[in-house]
Design an enzyme around this catalytic site. Structure first.
Site, PDB file in Angstrom:
ATOM      1  N   GLU A 215       0.873  -1.255   0.040  1.00 21.59           N
ATOM      2  CA  GLU A 215       0.103   0.025  -0.111  1.00 21.59           C
ATOM      3  C   GLU A 215       1.116   1.066   0.078  1.00 21.59           C
ATOM      4  OE1 GLU A 215      -3.304  -0.203  -0.168  1.00 21.59           O
ATOM      5  OE2 GLU A 215      -3.883  -2.056   0.375  1.00 21.59           O
TER       6      GLU A 215
ATOM      7  N   CYS B  67      -2.442   9.207   2.002  1.00 22.67           N
ATOM      8  CA  CYS B  67      -2.168   8.535   0.746  1.00 22.67           C
ATOM      9  C   CYS B  67      -3.044   9.020  -0.178  1.00 22.67           C
ATOM     10  CB  CYS B  67      -1.908   6.930   0.946  1.00 22.67           C
ATOM     11  SG  CYS B  67      -3.350   6.062   1.831  1.00 22.67           S
TER      12      CYS B  67
HETATM   13  P1  NAD Z   1       7.952   5.810   4.807  1.00 22.93           P
HETATM   14  O1  NAD Z   1       8.115   4.825   3.420  1.00 22.93           O
HETATM   15  O2  NAD Z   1       9.084   6.669   4.924  1.00 22.93           O
HETATM   16  O3  NAD Z   1       7.979   4.443   5.887  1.00 22.93           O
HETATM   17  C1  NAD Z   1       6.985   3.773   6.165  1.00 22.93           C
HETATM   18  C2  NAD Z   1       7.355   2.650   6.651  1.00 22.93           C
HETATM   19  O4  NAD Z   1       8.369   1.623   6.067  1.00 22.93           O
HETATM   20  C3  NAD Z   1       8.062   3.012   8.001  1.00 22.93           C
HETATM   21  O5  NAD Z   1       7.821   2.083   9.181  1.00 22.93           O
HETATM   22  C4  NAD Z   1       9.411   2.529   7.769  1.00 22.93           C
HETATM   23  O6  NAD Z   1      10.427   2.537   9.033  1.00 22.93           O
HETATM   24  C5  NAD Z   1       9.259   1.581   6.644  1.00 22.93           C
HETATM   25  N1  NAD Z   1      10.543   1.691   5.865  1.00 22.93           N
HETATM   26  C6  NAD Z   1      10.900   2.582   4.944  1.00 22.93           C
HETATM   27  N2  NAD Z   1      11.769   2.187   3.983  1.00 22.93           N
HETATM   28  C7  NAD Z   1      11.967   0.974   4.521  1.00 22.93           C
HETATM   29  C8  NAD Z   1      12.885  -0.182   3.843  1.00 22.93           C
HETATM   30  N3  NAD Z   1      13.670   0.105   2.744  1.00 22.93           N
HETATM   31  N4  NAD Z   1      12.566  -1.328   4.161  1.00 22.93           N
HETATM   32  C9  NAD Z   1      11.660  -1.611   5.185  1.00 22.93           C
HETATM   33  N5  NAD Z   1      11.024  -0.865   5.874  1.00 22.93           N
HETATM   34  C10 NAD Z   1      11.037   0.459   5.414  1.00 22.93           C
HETATM   35  O7  NAD Z   1       6.618   6.502   4.560  1.00 22.93           O
HETATM   36  P2  NAD Z   1       6.058   7.480   5.676  1.00 22.93           P
HETATM   37  O8  NAD Z   1       6.724   8.665   5.581  1.00 22.93           O
HETATM   38  O9  NAD Z   1       5.749   7.178   6.877  1.00 22.93           O
HETATM   39  O10 NAD Z   1       4.602   7.643   5.074  1.00 22.93           O
HETATM   40  C11 NAD Z   1       4.158   8.412   3.993  1.00 22.93           C
HETATM   41  C12 NAD Z   1       4.118   7.638   2.756  1.00 22.93           C
HETATM   42  O11 NAD Z   1       3.254   6.573   3.030  1.00 22.93           O
HETATM   43  C13 NAD Z   1       3.509   8.421   1.729  1.00 22.93           C
HETATM   44  O12 NAD Z   1       4.123   7.964   0.340  1.00 22.93           O
HETATM   45  C14 NAD Z   1       1.950   7.588   1.723  1.00 22.93           C
HETATM   46  O13 NAD Z   1       1.401   8.330   0.139  1.00 22.93           O
HETATM   47  C15 NAD Z   1       2.171   6.467   1.862  1.00 22.93           C
HETATM   48  N6  NAD Z   1       0.949   5.784   2.477  1.00 22.93           N
HETATM   49  C16 NAD Z   1       0.197   4.936   1.866  1.00 22.93           C
HETATM   50  C17 NAD Z   1      -0.694   4.387   2.376  1.00 22.93           C
HETATM   51  C18 NAD Z   1      -1.907   3.414   1.329  1.00 22.93           C
HETATM   52  O14 NAD Z   1      -2.566   2.931   1.875  1.00 22.93           O
HETATM   53  N7  NAD Z   1      -1.570   3.241   0.420  1.00 22.93           N
HETATM   54  C19 NAD Z   1      -1.299   4.742   3.605  1.00 22.93           C
HETATM   55  C20 NAD Z   1      -0.643   5.660   4.359  1.00 22.93           C
HETATM   56  C21 NAD Z   1       0.759   6.233   3.951  1.00 22.93           C
END
Ligand code: NAD
Length: 516
Positions: free
Chosen positions: A263, A297
């Site tokens: 997601e 998102c």
């Molecule tokens: P992020 O990608 O920085 O982090 C999200 C999660 O992933 C965190 O727990 C982080 O520690 C982990 N993470 C990051 N890189 C990783 C890697 N290489 N390997 C494993 N884990 C990793 O995102 P954010 O800043 O917390 O949230 C914002 C983003 O999330 C936006 O792009 C938003 O659109 C998206 N989002 C999508 C949905 C959806 O349902 N499609 C919902 C909420 C947020």
């Protein structure tokens, strides 16, 4: 900002943790500082898990799974029912903690907890409906059917902006499906995760029959997620976050043939047609584009407006952008809280600078209250008028920026709508049935969510949630999403005395009746 009577976030956080049954002292001496975006102050210091602790958590979840899968599904539903009861009791407290940690206005945080309750209620009903098909066999005296079995350990990685609800979408379904859970929440919102886990543990204590270790928490940054991604015992990883995160995680999961439920980001658009109700469209656009400070998102980021109605709609929106109440998310009347951190603010300003270099007309976007709160990032949401969809509008900037673009031909609006990497959520505002249906048709929006006369954000849990292309392709919550958390076995049962082979294949080694 009229919030001076509100307590400092650190002080309020301590009280909430206590109420939620978390040892506040234990949340003060860790290596991971937790900041409230309300003031930027440190509100806790939690302990992050090292690789050994994460691997141990997976091992414990795997052991619990082997017990939990034998618990009848409706009994598993009882645990989820009790968890929903805990959430109902703690709704105000948990929502307040979400506001302190993620910066959402209170009404939206309450909505987030309500969403957790809703998915639990859905899952409880589902626990008696995890059904497969029976299928006609081509062979006489044979029956075919599908059985759905628990999958194993489910890893859940979540983003900061929905610090509890996204986990609940996964957890409620996974639990009734017979799986065990390991959760790696955002490093920006670990307190909400600790509180949610504590509430689930309270429910488990009342339930009495949940195996130890059924739900695990791994606190930490992206490195803490690595064991979840790598460990063969984790059969499904449901990962919510940026497209960059999905791009890093997906190949690793593919390498070991684990399931991935991704997601990811969104660059969501709406088309406003000449027949649309402009007052309704303006209200929907305001919430979808400015709500949650543009940090959903599904936030509305691009707006295609027919040129005949462009001037009146934009006039209304410019006024709304100039007057929208920004401030402490706990203060009554605030509709827009702070950005999560300085990096989000810098990304927003960089996007606006790029838009200005393309001669865009920008309303808002400036930083607010910097003198009172140098470590917090409040901004006035930005309305950016572009002559055409440029590169900056085609990227997701996780901040309250809405790009407004006029269009003349409907087909051209749809083409531009789909001409981005993401495919999460979308809307059309029209009272013309042909336009609405075309938008929903195979030639229309290419997103996982396509709405008519409501904005792209604010989904209900009954439907499947998720998007196409760079949004990851995963589907969570309602509809038939539960299938992702189970494995399907196709069974063929022979209740005859013969052994006819499928497709009429002959393999008569023994001759009829000659076999021992
Ligand atoms: P992020 O990608 O920085 O982090 C999200 C999660 O992933 C965190 O727990 C982080 O520690 C982990 N993470 C990051 N890189 C990783 C890697 N290489 N390997 C494993 N884990 C990793 O995102 P954010 O800043 O917390 O949230 C914002 C983003 O999330 C936006 O792009 C938003 O659109 C998206 N989002 C999508 C949905 C959806 O349902 N499609 C919902 C909420 C947020």
């Amino acid at each position: 900002m009229t919030a001076s009577t509100l307590p400092p976030p650190a002080q309020e956080t301590r009280g909430l943790l206590l109420e939620l049954g978390i040892d506040a002292a234990a949340a003060q001496d860790g290596d991971l500082p937790v900041r409230s975006p309300i003031t930027g102050e440190t509100i806790a210091r939690v302990r992050s898990a090292d690789r050994a602790a994460a691997t141990q958590a997976i091992a414990e979840a795997d052991a619990a799974f082997r017990i939990w899968r034998d618990t009848p599904a409706p009994r598993r539903g009882e645990l989820v029912r009790l968890f929903a009861a805990e959430l109902r009791d703690a709704k105000q407290t948990l929502a307040r903690l979400i506001t302190l940690e993620a910066g959402k206005v209170v009404s939206e945080s309450l909505g987030e907890v309500q969403e957790m309750i809703d998915i639990c209620d859905f899952a409880v009903g589902l626990s008696r409906q995890l059904h497969g098909l029976t299928i006609a066999s081509e062979r006489p005296g044979h029956r075919m059917m599908e059985s759905w079995h628990p999958l194993g350990v489910v890893g859940v990685i979540t983003a900061f902006n929905f610090p509890a609800a996204v986990w609940a979408w996964n957890a409620a379904l996974a639990l009734v499906c017979g799986d065990a859970l390991v959760w790696k929440p955002s490093e920006k919102t670990p307190l909400t995760a600790l509180a949610t886990q504590a509430l689930l543990m309270r429910a488990a204590a009342r339930f009495q029959h949940a195996p130890d270790g059924l739900s695990q928490l791994i606190i930490g940054g992206r490195d803490a997620a690595a064991p979840l991604v790598e460990d063969h015992r984790v059969r499904l990883v449901s990962a919510t976050g940026s497209t960059a995160m999905g791009r890093a995680v997906a190949p690793q999961l593919a390498q070991r043939f684990a399931r991935a439920l991704l997601e990811l980001g969104g660059n969501n658009a709406a088309i406003v047609c000449p027949s649309a109700s402009l007052p309704l469209a303006a209200r929907a656009i305001a919430f979808a584009a400015m709500g949650t400070a543009g940090q959903r998102c599904t936030t509305l980021r691009r707006l295609f407006v027919h040129e005949d109605i462009y001037a009146p709609l934009l006039e209304t929106l410019r006024a709304a952008y100039a007057s929208a109440p920004v401030g402490d998310p706990r203060a009554p009347g605030t509709l827009i809280g702070p950005l999560i951190d300085r990096a989000a603010h810098d990304a927003m300003q960089a996007a606006l600078a790029e838009a200005r270099s393309e001669h865009a007309v920008v309303t808002g976007g400036e930083r607010l209250f910097a003198e009172d709160h140098p470590d917090a990032c409040y901004v006035r949401p930005a309305l950016v008028e572009l002559a055409r969809q440029s590169e900056i509008a085609r990227r997701e900037t996780f901040a309250p920026i809405l790009y407004a673009i006029p269009y003349r031909e409907f087909d051209e609006a749809i083409r531009q709508h789909n001409d981005v990497a993401h495919g999460l959520s979308s809307s059309i505002f029209t009272n013309d049935l042909r336009e609405a249906e075309l938008f929903l048709s195979a030639r229309g929006s290419d997103c996982g969510i396509a709405n008519v006369n409501i904005g792209p954000s604010g989904a209900e849990i009954g439907g499947a949630f998720g998007g196409e292309k760079d949004s990851g392709g995963g589907r969570e919550a309602g509809s038939d999403c539960w299938r992702a958390y189970m494995r399907r076995a196709t069974n063929t049962i022979n209740f005859s005395s013969d052994l006819p082979l499928a497709q009429g294949v002959a393999f008569d080694l023994f001759g009829k009746g000659a076999a021992p």
